[in-house]
Design a protein around this motif. Sequence first.
Motif, PDB file in Angstrom:
ATOM      1  N   VAL A  78       6.747  -0.591  -0.138  1.00 36.17           N
ATOM      2  CA  VAL A  78       5.832   0.093   0.773  1.00 36.17           C
ATOM      3  C   VAL A  78       4.434   0.095   0.167  1.00 36.17           C
ATOM      4  CG1 VAL A  78       5.323   2.255   1.986  1.00 36.17           C
ATOM      5  CG2 VAL A  78       7.705   1.567   1.585  1.00 36.17           C
ATOM      6  N   ALA A  79       3.430  -0.226   0.975  1.00 36.34           N
ATOM      7  CA  ALA A  79       2.041  -0.220   0.514  1.00 36.34           C
ATOM      8  C   ALA A  79       1.274   0.911   1.187  1.00 36.34           C
ATOM      9  CB  ALA A  79       1.376  -1.556   0.814  1.00 36.34           C
ATOM     10  N   PHE A  80       0.398   1.538   0.431  1.00 38.14           N
ATOM     11  CA  PHE A  80      -0.442   2.624   0.919  1.00 38.14           C
ATOM     12  C   PHE A  80      -1.912   2.284   0.686  1.00 38.14           C
ATOM     13  CE2 PHE A  80       3.564   4.488  -0.418  1.00 38.14           C
ATOM     14  CZ  PHE A  80       3.869   5.404   0.576  1.00 38.14           C
ATOM     15  N   THR A  81      -2.763   2.754   1.584  1.00 39.18           N
ATOM     16  CA  THR A  81      -4.209   2.661   1.356  1.00 39.18           C
ATOM     17  C   THR A  81      -4.842   4.050   1.304  1.00 39.18           C
ATOM     18  OG1 THR A  81      -4.642   2.456   3.734  1.00 39.18           O
ATOM     19  CG2 THR A  81      -4.406   0.405   2.480  1.00 39.18           C
ATOM     20  N   ASN A  82      -4.114   5.087   1.751  1.00 40.13           N
ATOM     21  CA  ASN A  82      -4.653   6.447   1.720  1.00 40.13           C
ATOM     22  C   ASN A  82      -3.515   7.458   1.807  1.00 40.13           C
ATOM     23  OD1 ASN A  82      -3.894   6.553   4.509  1.00 40.13           O
ATOM     24  ND2 ASN A  82      -5.881   5.709   5.078  1.00 40.13           N
ATOM     25  N   ASN A  83      -3.904   8.719   1.700  1.00 42.34           N
ATOM     26  CA  ASN A  83      -2.970   9.847   1.854  1.00 42.34           C
ATOM     27  C   ASN A  83      -1.820   9.842   0.854  1.00 42.34           C
ATOM     28  OD1 ASN A  83      -4.559  10.787   3.930  1.00 42.34           O
ATOM     29  ND2 ASN A  83      -3.250   9.985   5.545  1.00 42.34           N
ATOM     30  N   VAL A  84      -2.046   9.314  -0.336  1.00 41.76           N
ATOM     31  CA  VAL A  84      -1.056   9.364  -1.396  1.00 41.76           C
ATOM     32  C   VAL A  84      -1.772   9.677  -2.710  1.00 41.76           C
ATOM     33  CG1 VAL A  84      -1.166   6.867  -1.746  1.00 41.76           C
ATOM     34  CG2 VAL A  84       0.827   8.132  -2.550  1.00 41.76           C
ATOM     35  N   VAL A  97       4.728  11.632  -7.140  1.00 44.21           N
ATOM     36  CA  VAL A  97       4.027  11.026  -6.003  1.00 44.21           C
ATOM     37  C   VAL A  97       3.970  12.051  -4.872  1.00 44.21           C
ATOM     38  CG1 VAL A  97       4.046   9.185  -4.285  1.00 44.21           C
ATOM     39  CG2 VAL A  97       4.787   8.716  -6.607  1.00 44.21           C
ATOM     40  N   GLU A  98       2.771  12.292  -4.370  1.00 51.79           N
ATOM     41  CA  GLU A  98       2.581  13.225  -3.271  1.00 51.79           C
ATOM     42  C   GLU A  98       2.056  12.464  -2.059  1.00 51.79           C
ATOM     43  OE1 GLU A  98       0.025  16.321  -4.622  1.00 51.79           O
ATOM     44  OE2 GLU A  98       1.376  16.948  -6.241  1.00 51.79           O
ATOM     45  N   ILE A  99       2.798  12.502  -0.962  1.00 49.86           N
ATOM     46  CA  ILE A  99       2.443  11.741   0.240  1.00 49.86           C
ATOM     47  C   ILE A  99       2.164  12.705   1.390  1.00 49.86           C
ATOM     48  CG2 ILE A  99       3.156   9.930   1.839  1.00 49.86           C
ATOM     49  CD1 ILE A  99       5.178   9.011  -0.315  1.00 49.86           C
ATOM     50  N   ASP A 100       0.948  12.652   1.907  1.00 50.42           N
ATOM     51  CA  ASP A 100       0.524  13.502   3.014  1.00 50.42           C
ATOM     52  C   ASP A 100       0.902  12.822   4.332  1.00 50.42           C
ATOM     53  OD1 ASP A 100      -0.725  15.016   4.929  1.00 50.42           O
ATOM     54  OD2 ASP A 100      -2.708  14.994   3.995  1.00 50.42           O
ATOM     55  N   ILE A 101       1.794  13.463   5.101  1.00 50.52           N
ATOM     56  CA  ILE A 101       2.247  12.846   6.357  1.00 50.52           C
ATOM     57  C   ILE A 101       1.750  13.610   7.581  1.00 50.52           C
ATOM     58  CG2 ILE A 101       4.283  11.809   5.294  1.00 50.52           C
ATOM     59  CD1 ILE A 101       5.945  14.089   6.504  1.00 50.52           C
ATOM     60  N   ASP A 102       0.747  14.465   7.414  1.00 52.61           N
ATOM     61  CA  ASP A 102       0.220  15.241   8.540  1.00 52.61           C
ATOM     62  C   ASP A 102      -0.286  14.344   9.666  1.00 52.61           C
ATOM     63  OD1 ASP A 102       0.792  17.811   8.048  1.00 52.61           O
ATOM     64  OD2 ASP A 102      -1.207  18.419   7.384  1.00 52.61           O
ATOM     65  N   ALA A 103      -0.953  13.239   9.297  1.00 50.53           N
ATOM     66  CA  ALA A 103      -1.536  12.347  10.304  1.00 50.53           C
ATOM     67  C   ALA A 103      -0.594  11.205  10.673  1.00 50.53           C
ATOM     68  CB  ALA A 103      -2.862  11.782   9.805  1.00 50.53           C
ATOM     69  N   GLY A 104       0.665  11.316  10.258  1.00 47.64           N
ATOM     70  CA  GLY A 104       1.625  10.254  10.530  1.00 47.64           C
ATOM     71  C   GLY A 104       1.951   9.504   9.254  1.00 47.64           C
ATOM     72  N   PRO A 105       2.875   8.560   9.314  1.00 46.65           N
ATOM     73  CA  PRO A 105       3.264   7.800   8.123  1.00 46.65           C
ATOM     74  C   PRO A 105       2.090   6.969   7.592  1.00 46.65           C
ATOM     75  CG  PRO A 105       4.886   7.547   9.879  1.00 46.65           C
ATOM     76  CD  PRO A 105       3.686   8.194  10.488  1.00 46.65           C
ATOM     77  N   PRO A 106       1.661   7.177   6.356  1.00 45.72           N
ATOM     78  CA  PRO A 106       0.529   6.417   5.826  1.00 45.72           C
ATOM     79  C   PRO A 106       0.919   5.088   5.188  1.00 45.72           C
ATOM     80  CG  PRO A 106       1.152   8.097   4.258  1.00 45.72           C
ATOM     81  CD  PRO A 106       2.065   8.265   5.442  1.00 45.72           C
ATOM     82  N   GLY A 107       2.226   4.888   4.954  1.00 49.80           N
ATOM     83  CA  GLY A 107       2.668   3.670   4.292  1.00 49.80           C
ATOM     84  C   GLY A 107       3.110   2.595   5.264  1.00 49.80           C
ATOM     85  N   MET A 108       2.984   1.337   4.847  1.00 49.29           N
ATOM     86  CA  MET A 108       3.447   0.201   5.645  1.00 49.29           C
ATOM     87  C   MET A 108       4.472  -0.586   4.851  1.00 49.29           C
ATOM     88  SD  MET A 108       0.153  -1.285   7.682  1.00 49.29           S
ATOM     89  CE  MET A 108      -0.842  -0.208   8.718  1.00 49.29           C
ATOM     90  N   VAL A 109       5.561  -0.939   5.502  1.00 41.25           N
ATOM     91  CA  VAL A 109       6.623  -1.684   4.835  1.00 41.25           C
ATOM     92  C   VAL A 109       6.171  -3.125   4.617  1.00 41.25           C
ATOM     93  CG1 VAL A 109       8.993  -2.521   5.004  1.00 41.25           C
ATOM     94  CG2 VAL A 109       8.416  -0.216   5.802  1.00 41.25           C
ATOM     95  N   VAL A 110       6.147  -3.535   3.368  1.00 43.66           N
ATOM     96  CA  VAL A 110       5.750  -4.897   3.002  1.00 43.66           C
ATOM     97  C   VAL A 110       6.974  -5.803   2.897  1.00 43.66           C
ATOM     98  CG1 VAL A 110       4.700  -6.299   1.178  1.00 43.66           C
ATOM     99  CG2 VAL A 110       3.658  -4.127   1.841  1.00 43.66           C
ATOM    100  N   ASP A 111       8.069  -5.244   2.392  1.00 37.49           N
ATOM    101  CA  ASP A 111       9.294  -6.026   2.250  1.00 37.49           C
ATOM    102  C   ASP A 111      10.486  -5.088   2.439  1.00 37.49           C
ATOM    103  OD1 ASP A 111      10.717  -8.457   1.643  1.00 37.49           O
ATOM    104  OD2 ASP A 111      11.264  -7.550  -0.263  1.00 37.49           O
ATOM    105  N   GLY A 112      11.424  -5.494   3.290  1.00 39.56           N
ATOM    106  CA  GLY A 112      12.616  -4.685   3.525  1.00 39.56           C
ATOM    107  C   GLY A 112      12.694  -4.091   4.911  1.00 39.56           C
TER     108      GLY A 112
END
Length: 369
Positions: A78-84, A97-112
């Motif tokens: 999973v790749a992130f550009t913000n909210n982590v 690792v702290e992931i802010d999901i208030d605005a929705g999922p911030p990560g994008m699946v790169v593999d899998g």
Amino acid sequence: MTILKFPAIRARQSEAHTVLSFAALASDLQKFAVIERVARDATGGLSGFQRPQIAGHIREIRDYLEKPEAILPNPIVVAFTNNVDISDEGSDGRCTVEIDIDAGPPGMVVDGQQRLTALGQVFEKDFQVFVSAIICRDDEELRRQFVLINNTRPLPKSLIYELLPTVTGLPRRLGDRSMAADIAARLNYDETSSLRGQVYQHTNPGGLIRDTAIQRVIINSLSDGVMRELIREPDGADLSFKLISDFYEAVQYVFKDEWRGHTPKTSRLVHGAGIMSLGYVMEILVLLDGARTFDDFAKGLACLVDNTAWTSGEWKFAENDKRHWKSVQNVNRDITTLAQYLVSIVRADVRRRRNQNGSEGSPQKIAER
């Protein structure tokens, strides 16, 4: 504020990137990561990067995960550009690792993506999986990581190629194809293109002409043909786009009955062998006949009309080499044979017209057109 926290290990791999590994329940993973499939908007703009899901593959993974002895050792990347954020980092790499999901999922699946989709269909248990996380500077870096990670995996090459124009800093072997992929995509989506909507891409599965065939024509021209010079001009990409669009517009006009309504199975004109072999005809018309426009190319192609077997009959490549029209395949040997045959007819026609036109057909005059 909704924050998901996971104990993680940070790997010291690159000063430019943050790479982490942690375990997460599938239900939590789906809260902070999404699968963004490749698509284009109304103007042809590219978004996302994942291929369409493969139902059969997902079903097999799901059936396996439902077994009590199932394991899934391969991580979801999973790749992130913000909210982590990373906190409590120690010298041994342990951190939180702290992931802010208030605005929705911030990560994008790169593999899998197939594994994650299958996990979402397992309702009997909340499977825990490993996650490899990459924190990227921006969306371009995220796409770059997707291309580099998946280039050695069995992803469709056409999907990789379609993404290339959106990425910089790639290895030379991929960078060389980026310009060709960009022009091919423009041929498919630009309103002025003669091939608009006709090129098969992952974002246009209804297209008939393989994008890899068009890209090969462009790559050959950029390497050893007319586009090698055109691309050096300030508006080189525009000039190259117009040239190839005008050429295939002329092809569609001259061979309208062999193009319109056909598929690669019913016409070798829209088949990879026809598309690529005609690319060599384009080059010879530019070189010997000074062709640059639709009218120039249409005139130069006219000599082929009664000498082709795109949809029926047989190809008469030589006295002892006659083949059924459908026997021409998308392999280098057949493409070369077809190209040499077509080019020889065009060369002879150019010579004939030069002799008829006298001085107007001299090499000097042709070069000045």
